[in-house]
Design a protein around this motif. Structure first.
Motif, mmCIF file in Angstrom:
data_model
loop_
_atom_site.group_PDB
_atom_site.id
_atom_site.type_symbol
_atom_site.label_atom_id
_atom_site.label_comp_id
_atom_site.label_asym_id
_atom_site.label_seq_id
_atom_site.Cartn_x
_atom_site.Cartn_y
_atom_site.Cartn_z
ATOM 1 N N GLN A 233 0.864 -1.180 0.000
ATOM 2 C CA GLN A 233 0.000 0.000 0.000
ATOM 3 C C GLN A 233 0.904 1.235 0.000
ATOM 4 N N LYS A 234 1.164 1.762 -1.202
ATOM 5 C CA LYS A 234 2.162 2.825 -1.326
ATOM 6 C C LYS A 234 1.754 4.088 -0.574
ATOM 7 N N ALA A 235 0.517 4.477 -0.699
ATOM 8 C CA ALA A 235 0.068 5.706 -0.052
ATOM 9 C C ALA A 235 0.164 5.588 1.469
ATOM 10 N N ALA A 236 -0.133 4.427 1.972
ATOM 11 C CA ALA A 236 -0.069 4.193 3.418
ATOM 12 C C ALA A 236 1.324 3.815 3.879
ATOM 13 N N LYS A 237 2.240 3.604 2.926
ATOM 14 C CA LYS A 237 3.609 3.183 3.221
ATOM 15 C C LYS A 237 3.608 1.930 4.078
ATOM 16 N N SER A 238 2.900 0.939 3.568
ATOM 17 C CA SER A 238 2.746 -0.328 4.265
ATOM 18 C C SER A 238 3.136 -1.464 3.330
ATOM 19 N N PHE A 239 3.784 -2.477 3.886
ATOM 20 C CA PHE A 239 4.309 -3.570 3.067
ATOM 21 C C PHE A 239 4.266 -4.844 3.907
ATOM 22 N N SER A 240 3.140 -5.518 3.927
ATOM 23 C CA SER A 240 3.002 -6.707 4.772
ATOM 24 C C SER A 240 3.270 -7.975 3.967
ATOM 25 N N LEU A 241 3.708 -8.994 4.666
ATOM 26 C CA LEU A 241 4.032 -10.289 4.065
ATOM 27 C C LEU A 241 3.038 -11.325 4.544
ATOM 28 N N LYS A 242 2.413 -12.020 3.602
ATOM 29 C CA LYS A 242 1.496 -13.099 3.940
ATOM 30 C C LYS A 242 2.135 -14.427 3.563
ATOM 31 N N ILE A 243 2.160 -15.326 4.537
ATOM 32 C CA ILE A 243 2.671 -16.668 4.304
ATOM 33 C C ILE A 243 1.500 -17.631 4.398
ATOM 34 N N SER A 244 1.212 -18.282 3.312
ATOM 35 C CA SER A 244 0.105 -19.239 3.265
ATOM 36 C C SER A 244 0.628 -20.659 3.477
ATOM 37 N N ASP A 245 -0.243 -21.530 4.012
ATOM 38 C CA ASP A 245 0.132 -22.933 4.205
ATOM 39 C C ASP A 245 1.495 -23.016 4.918
ATOM 40 N N SER A 246 1.569 -22.405 6.073
ATOM 41 C CA SER A 246 2.847 -22.314 6.795
ATOM 42 C C SER A 246 3.468 -23.687 7.027
ATOM 43 N N GLN A 247 4.761 -23.737 6.876
ATOM 44 C CA GLN A 247 5.514 -24.971 7.066
ATOM 45 C C GLN A 247 6.528 -24.801 8.194
ATOM 46 N N LEU A 248 6.941 -25.912 8.785
ATOM 47 C CA LEU A 248 7.896 -25.841 9.888
ATOM 48 C C LEU A 248 9.177 -25.134 9.475
ATOM 49 N N GLY A 249 9.560 -25.301 8.217
ATOM 50 C CA GLY A 249 10.764 -24.653 7.705
ATOM 51 C C GLY A 249 10.658 -23.152 7.560
ATOM 52 N N ASP A 250 9.462 -22.617 7.760
ATOM 53 C CA ASP A 250 9.291 -21.162 7.715
ATOM 54 C C ASP A 250 9.697 -20.506 9.023
#
Lengths: 114, 114
Positions: free
Chosen positions: B69-86
């Motif tokens: 979200q450039k205007a809000a200066k936000s940059f979130s990371l979504k991790i789907s199907d989380s694995q133990l190696g994450d």
């Protein structure tokens, strides 16, 4: 390709001793960086070099000096080590070469000052 | 000067579930790059995903995606199907400006539970 190589990997210094951390890259990076990593503090920028022959201070430069000898090498010197400089140090390179938009990191140097 | 803020020091998620890591930044630049790096216990820094500010489309890499979200200066990371190696530290980073700073947040420690 070796990528970004840091030496040494581990070092123990006595307070007041000096040492130089070496960093070399063979990826034709234009920019090179030195960071320190402390628990809860993330990676804090010590010094960086946007191109050969130039260096600039980062967030935490006090107690350190750097030298960009050529495009490949960027060294970090501790003139008189203090216990507060106990940390893990990372060198990184970015730009030029294969990838302009990914920073490549060395393996880190764990420095302990006693 | 640019700053990067990660407001979640630690997070946990059950294996196979989805988790979102937050990152905000501050800059007056219009052209820049944003990154998420992963640091497992080995200390190696691994690029997870990057986003060019001029691109409106959110970047995606397999199970990893961002909400930019450039205007809000936000940059979130979504991790789907989380694995133990994450399980790792995750750092948000900003690259840009005339001096070419590469600035990191303080990190989020993610634990994936079986």
């Amino acid at each position: 390709n070796a990528g970004v190589t840091q030496t040494p990997k581990f070092q123990v210094l006595k307070t007041g001793q000096s040492m130089t951390l070496q960093c070399a890259q063979d990826m034709n990076h234009n920019s090179m960086y030195w960071y320190r990593q402390d628990p809860g503090m993330g990676l804090r920028l010590i010094y960086y070099s946007a191109s050969e022959g130039t260096t600039d201070k980062g967030e935490v430069p006090n107690g350190y000096n750097v030298s960009r000898l050529n495009k490949r090498e960027f060294s970090l010197r501790l003139e008189s080590a203090a216990p507060s400089q106990t940390s893990v140090y990372f060198c990184a390179g970015l730009g030029g070469g294969l990838s302009f938009t990914e920073a490549f990191f060395g393996q880190g140097t764990r420095l302990t000052v006693v | 000067a640019q700053t990067v803020t990660q407001s979640q020091p630690e997070m946990s998620v059950q294996e196979a579930e989805t988790v979102t890591l937050s990152c905000t930044y501050d800059t007056s630049e219009n052209n820049y790059y944003l990154f998420w790096y992963k640091q497992p216990p080995s200390r190696q820094m691994i690029l997870v995903i990057r986003q060019e500010a001029y691109k409106q489309q959110n970047a995606t890499e397999n199970r990893f995606s961002v909400n930019f979200q450039k205007a809000a200066k936000s940059f979130s990371l979504k991790i789907s199907d989380s694995q133990l190696g994450d399980t790792a530290m995750y750092f948000c980073a900003f690259f840009g400006g005339s001096q070419g700073n590469l600035i990191f947040g303080k990190g989020t420690k993610l634990s994936v539970k079986p």
